[in-house]
Design an enzyme around this catalytic site. Structure first.
Site, PDB file in Angstrom:
ATOM      1  N   LYS A 189       5.123 -50.856  20.023  1.00  0.00           N
ATOM      2  CA  LYS A 189       5.154 -49.817  21.065  1.00  0.00           C
ATOM      3  C   LYS A 189       4.163 -50.081  22.203  1.00  0.00           C
ATOM      4  O   LYS A 189       3.603 -49.156  22.793  1.00  0.00           O
ATOM      5  CB  LYS A 189       4.922 -48.422  20.465  1.00  0.00           C
ATOM      6  CG  LYS A 189       5.781 -48.109  19.250  1.00  0.00           C
ATOM      7  CD  LYS A 189       7.247 -48.451  19.459  1.00  0.00           C
ATOM      8  CE  LYS A 189       7.918 -47.618  20.535  1.00  0.00           C
ATOM      9  NZ  LYS A 189       9.345 -48.023  20.732  1.00  0.00           N
ATOM     10  N   SER A 190       3.990 -51.350  22.523  1.00  0.00           N
ATOM     11  CA  SER A 190       3.075 -51.732  23.599  1.00  0.00           C
ATOM     12  C   SER A 190       3.802 -52.178  24.859  1.00  0.00           C
ATOM     13  O   SER A 190       3.178 -52.693  25.786  1.00  0.00           O
ATOM     14  CB  SER A 190       2.150 -52.862  23.125  1.00  0.00           C
ATOM     15  OG  SER A 190       1.351 -52.451  22.044  1.00  0.00           O
ATOM     16  N   GLY A 191       5.123 -52.007  24.901  1.00  0.00           N
ATOM     17  CA  GLY A 191       5.905 -52.440  26.048  1.00  0.00           C
ATOM     18  C   GLY A 191       6.611 -53.758  25.787  1.00  0.00           C
ATOM     19  O   GLY A 191       7.013 -54.457  26.731  1.00  0.00           O
ATOM     20  N   THR A 192       6.803 -54.098  24.520  1.00  0.00           N
ATOM     21  CA  THR A 192       7.364 -55.394  24.144  1.00  0.00           C
ATOM     22  C   THR A 192       8.778 -55.600  24.682  1.00  0.00           C
ATOM     23  O   THR A 192       9.094 -56.667  25.238  1.00  0.00           O
ATOM     24  CB  THR A 192       7.389 -55.545  22.612  1.00  0.00           C
ATOM     25  OG1 THR A 192       6.293 -54.820  22.048  1.00  0.00           O
ATOM     26  CG2 THR A 192       7.319 -57.006  22.206  1.00  0.00           C
ATOM     27  N   THR A 193       9.640 -54.614  24.510  1.00  0.00           N
ATOM     28  CA  THR A 193      11.028 -54.759  24.961  1.00  0.00           C
ATOM     29  C   THR A 193      11.102 -54.935  26.477  1.00  0.00           C
ATOM     30  O   THR A 193      11.912 -55.723  26.978  1.00  0.00           O
ATOM     31  CB  THR A 193      11.856 -53.538  24.541  1.00  0.00           C
ATOM     32  OG1 THR A 193      11.777 -53.385  23.115  1.00  0.00           O
ATOM     33  CG2 THR A 193      13.319 -53.696  24.942  1.00  0.00           C
TER      34      THR A 193
ATOM     35  N   LYS B  44      10.495 -62.515  19.759  1.00  0.00           N
ATOM     36  CA  LYS B  44       9.700 -61.293  19.746  1.00  0.00           C
ATOM     37  C   LYS B  44       9.035 -61.122  18.382  1.00  0.00           C
ATOM     38  O   LYS B  44       9.670 -61.358  17.341  1.00  0.00           O
ATOM     39  CB  LYS B  44      10.606 -60.095  20.044  1.00  0.00           C
ATOM     40  CG  LYS B  44       9.969 -58.730  19.831  1.00  0.00           C
ATOM     41  CD  LYS B  44      11.004 -57.645  20.039  1.00  0.00           C
ATOM     42  CE  LYS B  44      10.474 -56.288  19.600  1.00  0.00           C
ATOM     43  NZ  LYS B  44      11.478 -55.216  19.788  1.00  0.00           N
TER      44      LYS B  44
ATOM     45  N   HIS C 276       5.591 -59.000  16.021  1.00  0.00           N
ATOM     46  CA  HIS C 276       4.391 -58.166  15.886  1.00  0.00           C
ATOM     47  C   HIS C 276       3.425 -58.813  14.902  1.00  0.00           C
ATOM     48  O   HIS C 276       2.583 -58.132  14.305  1.00  0.00           O
ATOM     49  CB  HIS C 276       4.760 -56.757  15.409  1.00  0.00           C
ATOM     50  CG  HIS C 276       5.649 -56.007  16.345  1.00  0.00           C
ATOM     51  ND1 HIS C 276       5.388 -55.905  17.695  1.00  0.00           N
ATOM     52  CD2 HIS C 276       6.801 -55.321  16.134  1.00  0.00           C
ATOM     53  CE1 HIS C 276       6.350 -55.187  18.272  1.00  0.00           C
ATOM     54  NE2 HIS C 276       7.207 -54.828  17.355  1.00  0.00           N
TER      55      HIS C 276
ATOM     56  N   SER D 207       3.730 -43.112  21.419  1.00  0.00           N
ATOM     57  CA  SER D 207       5.048 -43.739  21.409  1.00  0.00           C
ATOM     58  C   SER D 207       5.459 -44.114  19.986  1.00  0.00           C
ATOM     59  O   SER D 207       6.628 -43.968  19.603  1.00  0.00           O
ATOM     60  CB  SER D 207       5.022 -44.987  22.297  1.00  0.00           C
ATOM     61  OG  SER D 207       6.296 -45.594  22.345  1.00  0.00           O
TER      62      SER D 207
ATOM     63  N   TYR E 187      -0.200 -53.724  29.739  1.00  0.00           N
ATOM     64  CA  TYR E 187       0.896 -52.818  30.101  1.00  0.00           C
ATOM     65  C   TYR E 187       0.582 -52.039  31.367  1.00  0.00           C
ATOM     66  O   TYR E 187       1.423 -51.933  32.276  1.00  0.00           O
ATOM     67  CB  TYR E 187       1.160 -51.859  28.935  1.00  0.00           C
ATOM     68  CG  TYR E 187       2.273 -50.881  29.168  1.00  0.00           C
ATOM     69  CD1 TYR E 187       3.581 -51.202  28.833  1.00  0.00           C
ATOM     70  CD2 TYR E 187       2.032 -49.631  29.730  1.00  0.00           C
ATOM     71  CE1 TYR E 187       4.619 -50.308  29.039  1.00  0.00           C
ATOM     72  CE2 TYR E 187       3.063 -48.729  29.948  1.00  0.00           C
ATOM     73  CZ  TYR E 187       4.349 -49.072  29.594  1.00  0.00           C
ATOM     74  OH  TYR E 187       5.379 -48.176  29.813  1.00  0.00           O
TER      75      TYR E 187
ATOM     76  N   SER F 147      13.131 -51.825  36.237  1.00  0.00           N
ATOM     77  CA  SER F 147      12.642 -50.469  36.452  1.00  0.00           C
ATOM     78  C   SER F 147      13.034 -49.577  35.282  1.00  0.00           C
ATOM     79  O   SER F 147      14.001 -49.855  34.558  1.00  0.00           O
ATOM     80  CB  SER F 147      13.219 -49.896  37.751  1.00  0.00           C
ATOM     81  OG  SER F 147      14.624 -49.698  37.627  1.00  0.00           O
ATOM     82  N   PHE F 148      12.288 -48.509  35.097  1.00  0.00           N
ATOM     83  CA  PHE F 148      12.573 -47.576  34.004  1.00  0.00           C
ATOM     84  C   PHE F 148      13.988 -47.011  34.142  1.00  0.00           C
ATOM     85  O   PHE F 148      14.746 -46.953  33.160  1.00  0.00           O
ATOM     86  CB  PHE F 148      11.554 -46.437  33.992  1.00  0.00           C
ATOM     87  CG  PHE F 148      11.838 -45.400  32.944  1.00  0.00           C
ATOM     88  CD1 PHE F 148      11.389 -45.568  31.644  1.00  0.00           C
ATOM     89  CD2 PHE F 148      12.575 -44.251  33.249  1.00  0.00           C
ATOM     90  CE1 PHE F 148      11.664 -44.624  30.660  1.00  0.00           C
ATOM     91  CE2 PHE F 148      12.848 -43.306  32.279  1.00  0.00           C
ATOM     92  CZ  PHE F 148      12.387 -43.494  30.981  1.00  0.00           C
TER      93      PHE F 148
END
Length: 289
Positions: free
Chosen positions: A51-55, A101, A103, A129, A182, A217-218
């Protein structure tokens, strides 16, 4: 059985369950690293605490390597999750350069000389998150306070945020690591994109940079969320996951608003202990007020 003995028995069972979980995770890592994986010279590992912005970074990296293309049905098809052995996913079938990817903790990484991108994020935002992730993917029914209590007992996957981030930022073995913060990516996307392109040794024309920025972008990623949360669909029956919840808000500071440091001194200590290391790895230019 008296209350005291019952309490001791529950604590012992809890410790045994934790030890078994950690041992199971180590066995998965060992099998993946030593048996399933054959490194290639142009492999790229994208590593983070969950949940650190990986995707988000995963999506950006693929575009950088393919001139802004997003020609995949789901990101895992072209950038598999290294840690979990999905039977239908074989690394050898993924075209090079492969973005893997993960962790994995620092000490569990493959020994090959590979390019590694490590993403880190403010601990409070990560845990908030992660709480919503546990609700969606694992069917967690507790409150945020209960989740934080579980975290502080090392009851969540990947253990403590502080230990994971600390070992990677220290990089004692001198691995080829590029750090992505991030918050810096949110505040200065253009510069962070250039830094990533330089590390990957790829050209970045202005028109491609603009295209990647728009498609990262989000709003764009939320609109095309089926490209990023397909694993939720795969595990829907088993884990009661809710599709469309992988990309939530992506905001900075929301965790600090909801997590009281006074009530969670462990989290506060983690943040304070790593502040200098985080700033050294990737200085954050705070906006002028």
């Amino acid at each position: 059985m008296g209350p005291k003995l019952l309490h001791q028995s529950i604590r012992l069972i809890s410790r045994m369950e934790k030890m078994l979980r950690i041992q199971r995770e180590k066995l998965i890592f060992k099998k993946r690293v030593q048996v399933d994986y054959r490194p290639k010279s142009d492999d790229i590992f994208l590593v983070s605490y969950p949940k650190s912005g990986t995707t988000w970074v995963q999506h950006i990296l693929y575009q950088l390597l393919h001139e802004g293309a997003i020609d995949y049905k789901h990101i895992s098809e072209v950038s598999p999750f290294f840690d979990v052995p999905y039977p239908q996913q074989h690394f050898e079938e993924v075209p090079s350069p492969r973005i893997l990817k993960s962790h994995l903790p620092y000490g569990s990484m493959p020994k090959a000389d590979l390019k590694i991108i490590y993403v880190f994020r403010n601990v409070e935002d990560v845990l908030l998150s992660y709480y919503h992730h546990y609700q969606s993917l694992h069917g967690f029914k507790g409150s945020l306070e209960q989740f934080l209590s579980l975290y502080e007992r090392q009851g969540v996957y990947s253990g403590y945020w502080g230990l994971h981030v600390h070992d990677w930022l220290k990089n004692k073995k001198g691995k080829r690591v590029h750090f992505v913060r991030y918050e810096a990516l949110v505040q200065d996307f253009d510069n962070e994109l250039i830094r990533l392109a330089h590390f990957l040794e790829v050209g970045l024309r202005p028109d491609i940079a603009d295209k990647i920025k728009e498609q990262s972008s989000f709003d764009f990623m939320k609109l095309h969320e089926e490209k990023f949360d397909y694993q939720y669909e795969l595990q829907k029956k088993r884990a009661r996951a809710v599709p469309g919840h992988h990309i939530r808000k992506g905001k900075i500071g929301e965790g600090q608003e909801q997590l009281s440091s006074a009530e969670h001194p462990h989290v506060q200590k983690e943040r304070q202990a790593l502040r200098e290391l985080m700033d050294r790895a990737c200085p954050l230019q705070l906006p002028e007020r």
